[in-house]
Design a protein around this motif. Sequence first.
Motif, PDB file in Angstrom:
ATOM      1  N   ASP A   1      -8.032  10.473  -5.275  1.00  0.00           N
ATOM      2  CA  ASP A   1      -6.698  10.015  -4.900  1.00  0.00           C
ATOM      3  C   ASP A   1      -6.566   8.529  -5.247  1.00  0.00           C
ATOM      4  O   ASP A   1      -7.378   7.726  -4.845  1.00  0.00           O
ATOM      5  CB  ASP A   1      -6.499  10.208  -3.401  1.00  0.00           C
ATOM      6  N   THR A   2      -5.510   8.205  -5.998  1.00  0.00           N
ATOM      7  CA  THR A   2      -5.377   6.826  -6.460  1.00  0.00           C
ATOM      8  C   THR A   2      -4.388   6.047  -5.636  1.00  0.00           C
ATOM      9  O   THR A   2      -3.987   4.962  -6.015  1.00  0.00           O
ATOM     10  CB  THR A   2      -4.944   6.819  -7.937  1.00  0.00           C
ATOM     11  N   GLY A   3      -3.937   6.548  -4.530  1.00  0.00           N
ATOM     12  CA  GLY A   3      -2.989   5.828  -3.707  1.00  0.00           C
ATOM     13  C   GLY A   3      -1.568   6.077  -4.156  1.00  0.00           C
ATOM     14  O   GLY A   3      -1.274   7.024  -4.894  1.00  0.00           O
ATOM     15  N   VAL A   4      -0.670   5.207  -3.743  1.00  0.00           N
ATOM     16  CA  VAL A   4       0.744   5.324  -4.086  1.00  0.00           C
ATOM     17  C   VAL A   4       0.988   4.581  -5.397  1.00  0.00           C
ATOM     18  O   VAL A   4       0.641   3.405  -5.509  1.00  0.00           O
ATOM     19  CB  VAL A   4       1.626   4.743  -2.965  1.00  0.00           C
ATOM     20  N   SER A   5       1.578   5.274  -6.356  1.00  0.00           N
ATOM     21  CA  SER A   5       1.835   4.678  -7.669  1.00  0.00           C
ATOM     22  C   SER A   5       3.318   4.456  -7.875  1.00  0.00           C
ATOM     23  O   SER A   5       4.131   5.320  -7.540  1.00  0.00           O
ATOM     24  CB  SER A   5       1.320   5.604  -8.775  1.00  0.00           C
ATOM     25  N   GLN A   6       3.659   3.310  -8.433  1.00  0.00           N
ATOM     26  CA  GLN A   6       5.062   3.021  -8.731  1.00  0.00           C
ATOM     27  C   GLN A   6       5.189   2.607 -10.187  1.00  0.00           C
ATOM     28  O   GLN A   6       4.325   1.930 -10.741  1.00  0.00           O
ATOM     29  CB  GLN A   6       5.595   1.901  -7.832  1.00  0.00           C
ATOM     30  N   ASP A   7       6.296   3.023 -10.782  1.00  0.00           N
ATOM     31  CA  ASP A   7       6.510   2.745 -12.195  1.00  0.00           C
ATOM     32  C   ASP A   7       7.999   2.496 -12.447  1.00  0.00           C
ATOM     33  O   ASP A   7       8.838   3.234 -11.899  1.00  0.00           O
ATOM     34  CB  ASP A   7       6.048   3.948 -13.023  1.00  0.00           C
ATOM     35  N   PRO A   8       8.358   1.471 -13.210  1.00  0.00           N
ATOM     36  CA  PRO A   8       7.474   0.465 -13.801  1.00  0.00           C
ATOM     37  C   PRO A   8       7.068  -0.609 -12.790  1.00  0.00           C
ATOM     38  O   PRO A   8       7.587  -0.620 -11.679  1.00  0.00           O
ATOM     39  CB  PRO A   8       8.366  -0.141 -14.888  1.00  0.00           C
ATOM     40  N   ARG A   9       6.182  -1.502 -13.171  1.00  0.00           N
ATOM     41  CA  ARG A   9       5.822  -2.621 -12.301  1.00  0.00           C
ATOM     42  C   ARG A   9       6.893  -3.702 -12.344  1.00  0.00           C
ATOM     43  O   ARG A   9       7.142  -4.374 -11.340  1.00  0.00           O
ATOM     44  CB  ARG A   9       4.478  -3.222 -12.736  1.00  0.00           C
ATOM     45  N   HIS A  10       7.477  -3.867 -13.522  1.00  0.00           N
ATOM     46  CA  HIS A  10       8.520  -4.885 -13.694  1.00  0.00           C
ATOM     47  C   HIS A  10       9.668  -4.290 -14.502  1.00  0.00           C
ATOM     48  O   HIS A  10       9.425  -3.499 -15.422  1.00  0.00           O
ATOM     49  CB  HIS A  10       7.993  -6.119 -14.429  1.00  0.00           C
ATOM     50  N   LYS A  11      10.886  -4.694 -14.155  1.00  0.00           N
ATOM     51  CA  LYS A  11      12.053  -4.250 -14.902  1.00  0.00           C
ATOM     52  C   LYS A  11      13.053  -5.392 -14.954  1.00  0.00           C
ATOM     53  O   LYS A  11      13.435  -5.937 -13.918  1.00  0.00           O
ATOM     54  CB  LYS A  11      12.683  -3.029 -14.220  1.00  0.00           C
ATOM     55  N   ILE A  12      13.439  -5.749 -16.157  1.00  0.00           N
ATOM     56  CA  ILE A  12      14.497  -6.738 -16.350  1.00  0.00           C
ATOM     57  C   ILE A  12      15.683  -6.000 -16.953  1.00  0.00           C
ATOM     58  O   ILE A  12      15.533  -5.288 -17.953  1.00  0.00           O
ATOM     59  CB  ILE A  12      14.046  -7.885 -17.269  1.00  0.00           C
ATOM     60  N   THR A  13      16.845  -6.168 -16.368  1.00  0.00           N
ATOM     61  CA  THR A  13      18.016  -5.449 -16.853  1.00  0.00           C
ATOM     62  C   THR A  13      19.231  -6.357 -16.821  1.00  0.00           C
ATOM     63  O   THR A  13      19.269  -7.345 -16.077  1.00  0.00           O
ATOM     64  CB  THR A  13      18.272  -4.193 -16.007  1.00  0.00           C
ATOM     65  N   GLY A  85      22.482  -9.469  -7.091  1.00  0.00           N
ATOM     66  CA  GLY A  85      21.957  -9.355  -5.735  1.00  0.00           C
ATOM     67  C   GLY A  85      20.987  -8.213  -5.550  1.00  0.00           C
ATOM     68  O   GLY A  85      20.329  -8.114  -4.513  1.00  0.00           O
ATOM     69  N   ASP A  86      20.876  -7.342  -6.546  1.00  0.00           N
ATOM     70  CA  ASP A  86      19.908  -6.245  -6.463  1.00  0.00           C
ATOM     71  C   ASP A  86      18.506  -6.703  -6.854  1.00  0.00           C
ATOM     72  O   ASP A  86      17.533  -5.946  -6.687  1.00  0.00           O
ATOM     73  CB  ASP A  86      20.327  -5.096  -7.390  1.00  0.00           C
ATOM     74  N   SER A  87      18.389  -7.899  -7.392  1.00  0.00           N
ATOM     75  CA  SER A  87      17.077  -8.414  -7.788  1.00  0.00           C
ATOM     76  C   SER A  87      16.172  -8.499  -6.566  1.00  0.00           C
ATOM     77  O   SER A  87      16.518  -9.162  -5.575  1.00  0.00           O
ATOM     78  CB  SER A  87      17.222  -9.796  -8.432  1.00  0.00           C
ATOM     79  N   ALA A  88      15.049  -7.819  -6.636  1.00  0.00           N
ATOM     80  CA  ALA A  88      14.149  -7.724  -5.484  1.00  0.00           C
ATOM     81  C   ALA A  88      12.913  -6.947  -5.919  1.00  0.00           C
ATOM     82  O   ALA A  88      12.837  -6.426  -7.025  1.00  0.00           O
ATOM     83  CB  ALA A  88      14.821  -6.997  -4.315  1.00  0.00           C
ATOM     84  N   MET A  89      11.950  -6.866  -4.995  1.00  0.00           N
ATOM     85  CA  MET A  89      10.811  -5.962  -5.158  1.00  0.00           C
ATOM     86  C   MET A  89      11.158  -4.678  -4.402  1.00  0.00           C
ATOM     87  O   MET A  89      11.529  -4.735  -3.223  1.00  0.00           O
ATOM     88  CB  MET A  89       9.548  -6.581  -4.573  1.00  0.00           C
ATOM     89  N   TYR A  90      11.016  -3.558  -5.076  1.00  0.00           N
ATOM     90  CA  TYR A  90      11.289  -2.259  -4.446  1.00  0.00           C
ATOM     91  C   TYR A  90       9.940  -1.588  -4.187  1.00  0.00           C
ATOM     92  O   TYR A  90       9.182  -1.314  -5.103  1.00  0.00           O
ATOM     93  CB  TYR A  90      12.199  -1.412  -5.321  1.00  0.00           C
ATOM     94  N   LEU A  91       9.680  -1.358  -2.906  1.00  0.00           N
ATOM     95  CA  LEU A  91       8.392  -0.832  -2.478  1.00  0.00           C
ATOM     96  C   LEU A  91       8.533   0.616  -2.036  1.00  0.00           C
ATOM     97  O   LEU A  91       9.500   0.984  -1.374  1.00  0.00           O
ATOM     98  CB  LEU A  91       7.850  -1.652  -1.302  1.00  0.00           C
ATOM     99  N   CYS A  92       7.547   1.394  -2.380  1.00  0.00           N
ATOM    100  CA  CYS A  92       7.467   2.775  -1.944  1.00  0.00           C
ATOM    101  C   CYS A  92       6.247   2.912  -1.047  1.00  0.00           C
ATOM    102  O   CYS A  92       5.224   2.241  -1.257  1.00  0.00           O
ATOM    103  CB  CYS A  92       7.337   3.696  -3.151  1.00  0.00           C
ATOM    104  N   ALA A  93       6.349   3.746  -0.052  1.00  0.00           N
ATOM    105  CA  ALA A  93       5.225   3.979   0.850  1.00  0.00           C
ATOM    106  C   ALA A  93       5.199   5.442   1.248  1.00  0.00           C
ATOM    107  O   ALA A  93       6.221   6.132   1.213  1.00  0.00           O
ATOM    108  CB  ALA A  93       5.344   3.100   2.094  1.00  0.00           C
ATOM    109  N   SER A  94       4.026   5.927   1.633  1.00  0.00           N
ATOM    110  CA  SER A  94       3.929   7.300   2.114  1.00  0.00           C
ATOM    111  C   SER A  94       3.038   7.357   3.338  1.00  0.00           C
ATOM    112  O   SER A  94       2.222   6.462   3.589  1.00  0.00           O
ATOM    113  CB  SER A  94       3.401   8.232   1.017  1.00  0.00           C
ATOM    114  N   THR A  95       3.227   8.413   4.105  1.00  0.00           N
ATOM    115  CA  THR A  95       2.459   8.612   5.321  1.00  0.00           C
ATOM    116  C   THR A  95       2.436  10.089   5.648  1.00  0.00           C
ATOM    117  O   THR A  95       3.353  10.820   5.272  1.00  0.00           O
ATOM    118  CB  THR A  95       3.088   7.790   6.479  1.00  0.00           C
TER     119      THR A  95
END
Lengths: 116, 114
Positions: A1-13, A85-95
């Motif tokens: 198990d590799t933990g929680v994965s998020q993609d992409p790490r960075h996005k500029i739009t 104003g949407d510029s931010a870090m978007y975090l995902c978590a699981s439990t």
Amino acid sequence: DTGVSQDPRHKITKRGQNVTFRCDPISEHNRLYWYRQTLGQGPEFLTYFQNEAQLEKSRLLSDRFSAERPKGSFSTLEIQRTEQGDSAMYLCASTPAGGQINYGYTFGSGTRLTVV
Amino acid sequence: GNSVTQMEGPVTLSEEAFLTINCTYTATGYPSLFWYVQYPGEGLQLLLKATKADDKGSNKGFEATYRKETTSFHLEKGSVQVSDSAVYFCALRGLTGGGNKLTFGTGTQLKVEL
């Protein structure tokens, strides 16, 4: 198990474009959460899923935001017509579920969105 | 609703100094309390937790005690290292009013210098 994965790490739009982020939770975790973190602030809850059902949405989640978890595994978060104003870090978590409240969450490394 | 208040940073300490980061909360009933740590460019990692009054969470030399009488969960470490430099977040998970999500404080940045 590799933990929680998020993609992409960075996005500029560019402002006005649509973006989509993906989160792959820990496989045996049936609850999945999205948070948003702006610079210098703590994470703020956006929405969560139990299996494929979206059970709660924050008032922060405007109608430009939509999240899905179609098969109860990975999830996507889409932002339409992005604004600066949407510029931010978007975090995902699981439990894991099960009615216990003493679990913390396992977080992914996040997707950093920059809207220019 | 639920809320968490943390001391503002940055906190700058010399290596081997004693660390305290204050955290107080407002919640209905008996929430579970957590400390998370975030290193630069990374997601949040669970540092320690406590689920009922007077419980002490501990990990990697860090400790925090759930104090219901003062609604506090202060983070302490007896001797900090440069590698402890990070942002620390206090959080709670409540029983009611949306008990399926974490409510975070604004975070406290810790800088440890040689």
